[in-house]
Design a protein around this motif. Structure first.
Motif, PDB file in Angstrom:
ATOM      1  N   THR A  63     -11.392  63.917 101.770  1.00 39.20           N
ATOM      2  CA  THR A  63     -11.272  64.659 103.089  1.00 39.20           C
ATOM      3  C   THR A  63     -12.889  64.614 103.657  1.00 39.20           C
ATOM      4  OG1 THR A  63     -11.581  67.129 102.238  1.00 39.20           O
ATOM      5  CG2 THR A  63      -9.406  66.020 102.671  1.00 39.20           C
ATOM      6  N   THR A  64     -12.960  64.916 104.711  1.00 36.39           N
ATOM      7  CA  THR A  64     -14.336  65.289 105.710  1.00 36.39           C
ATOM      8  C   THR A  64     -14.125  66.649 105.932  1.00 36.39           C
ATOM      9  OG1 THR A  64     -14.696  62.945 105.994  1.00 36.39           O
ATOM     10  CG2 THR A  64     -16.111  64.420 106.887  1.00 36.39           C
ATOM     11  N   THR A  65     -15.392  67.528 105.621  1.00 41.10           N
ATOM     12  CA  THR A  65     -15.421  68.882 106.241  1.00 41.10           C
ATOM     13  C   THR A  65     -16.485  68.835 107.002  1.00 41.10           C
ATOM     14  OG1 THR A  65     -14.313  69.758 104.372  1.00 41.10           O
ATOM     15  CG2 THR A  65     -15.414  71.337 105.908  1.00 41.10           C
ATOM     16  N   VAL A  66     -16.473  69.053 108.382  1.00 38.88           N
ATOM     17  CA  VAL A  66     -17.461  68.934 109.560  1.00 38.88           C
ATOM     18  C   VAL A  66     -17.718  70.486 109.667  1.00 38.88           C
ATOM     19  CG1 VAL A  66     -18.231  68.573 111.702  1.00 38.88           C
ATOM     20  CG2 VAL A  66     -16.551  67.035 110.463  1.00 38.88           C
ATOM     21  N   TYR A  67     -18.984  70.964 109.357  1.00 42.44           N
ATOM     22  CA  TYR A  67     -19.479  72.389 109.785  1.00 42.44           C
ATOM     23  C   TYR A  67     -20.027  72.409 110.794  1.00 42.44           C
ATOM     24  CZ  TYR A  67     -18.559  72.920 104.733  1.00 42.44           C
ATOM     25  OH  TYR A  67     -17.778  72.852 103.490  1.00 42.44           O
ATOM     26  N   TYR A  68     -19.800  73.272 111.860  1.00 45.09           N
ATOM     27  CA  TYR A  68     -20.498  73.212 113.151  1.00 45.09           C
ATOM     28  C   TYR A  68     -21.138  74.668 113.402  1.00 45.09           C
ATOM     29  CZ  TYR A  68     -15.978  74.963 114.780  1.00 45.09           C
ATOM     30  OH  TYR A  68     -14.816  75.622 114.936  1.00 45.09           O
ATOM     31  N   ASN A  69     -21.974  74.603 114.463  1.00 45.91           N
ATOM     32  CA  ASN A  69     -22.588  75.940 114.604  1.00 45.91           C
ATOM     33  C   ASN A  69     -22.811  75.766 116.301  1.00 45.91           C
ATOM     34  OD1 ASN A  69     -23.733  78.469 115.284  1.00 45.91           O
ATOM     35  ND2 ASN A  69     -25.141  78.469 113.559  1.00 45.91           N
ATOM     36  N   ASN A  70     -21.875  76.285 117.084  1.00 45.75           N
ATOM     37  CA  ASN A  70     -22.365  75.834 118.760  1.00 45.75           C
ATOM     38  C   ASN A  70     -22.866  77.104 119.083  1.00 45.75           C
ATOM     39  OD1 ASN A  70     -21.991  75.016 121.009  1.00 45.75           O
ATOM     40  ND2 ASN A  70     -19.792  74.509 120.989  1.00 45.75           N
ATOM     41  N   HIS A  71     -24.153  76.808 119.834  1.00 43.07           N
ATOM     42  CA  HIS A  71     -24.948  77.837 120.425  1.00 43.07           C
ATOM     43  C   HIS A  71     -24.535  77.681 122.135  1.00 43.07           C
ATOM     44  CE1 HIS A  71     -27.223  79.067 116.785  1.00 43.07           C
ATOM     45  NE2 HIS A  71     -27.069  77.923 116.573  1.00 43.07           N
TER      46      HIS A  71
END
Length: 123
Positions: A63-71
């Motif tokens: 799998t691919t885990t995408v971590y995001y932090n949307n400011h």
């Protein structure tokens, strides 16, 4: 030199003399042990103009885990392109909500391309 530092230095020298090097972040080794690469990308927000959305992902095996932090004050779509062994390309997309920090697991590994789209919905 403190005795602890001397012991660590001696251990490092011993590893170097035996041809065994410690693994560092971002490096890979042959054999049974490997360190997976981490990729990062960011894009500017429309509003507020001085902020960004930041994402990161690794080269997973299943799998691919995408971590995001949307400011940003707006949601942003994140699209991943994958290539099958036969060369066929397909995309997976999800939306990172405004002002949120989280992650999304995709049921495919090693994306060929990852894009932060300028819209709040997937194509």
């Amino acid at each position: 030199m403190k005795s602890r530092n001397l012991v660590l230095a001696a251990a490092g020298l011993g590893l170097a003399l035996t041809g065994i090097a410690p693994v560092t972040a971002g490096a890979t080794t042959s054999g049974d042990v490997s360190v997976q690469a981490v990729h990062r990308k960011s894009a500017k927000c429309v509003s507020p103009a001085d902020q960004k959305i930041n994402i990161s992902w690794g080269d997973g095996n299943v799998t691919t885990t995408v971590y995001y932090n949307n400011h940003c004050n707006q949601a942003r779509a994140i699209e991943l392109e994958f290539v099958r062994e036969n060369g066929e390309r397909f995309n997976k997309c999800f939306v990172a909500p405004a002002k949120k920090k989280s992650s999304k697991e995709i049921d495919h590994s090693n994306p060929n391309k990852v894009s932060i789209l300028n819209r709040a919905s997937c194509p």
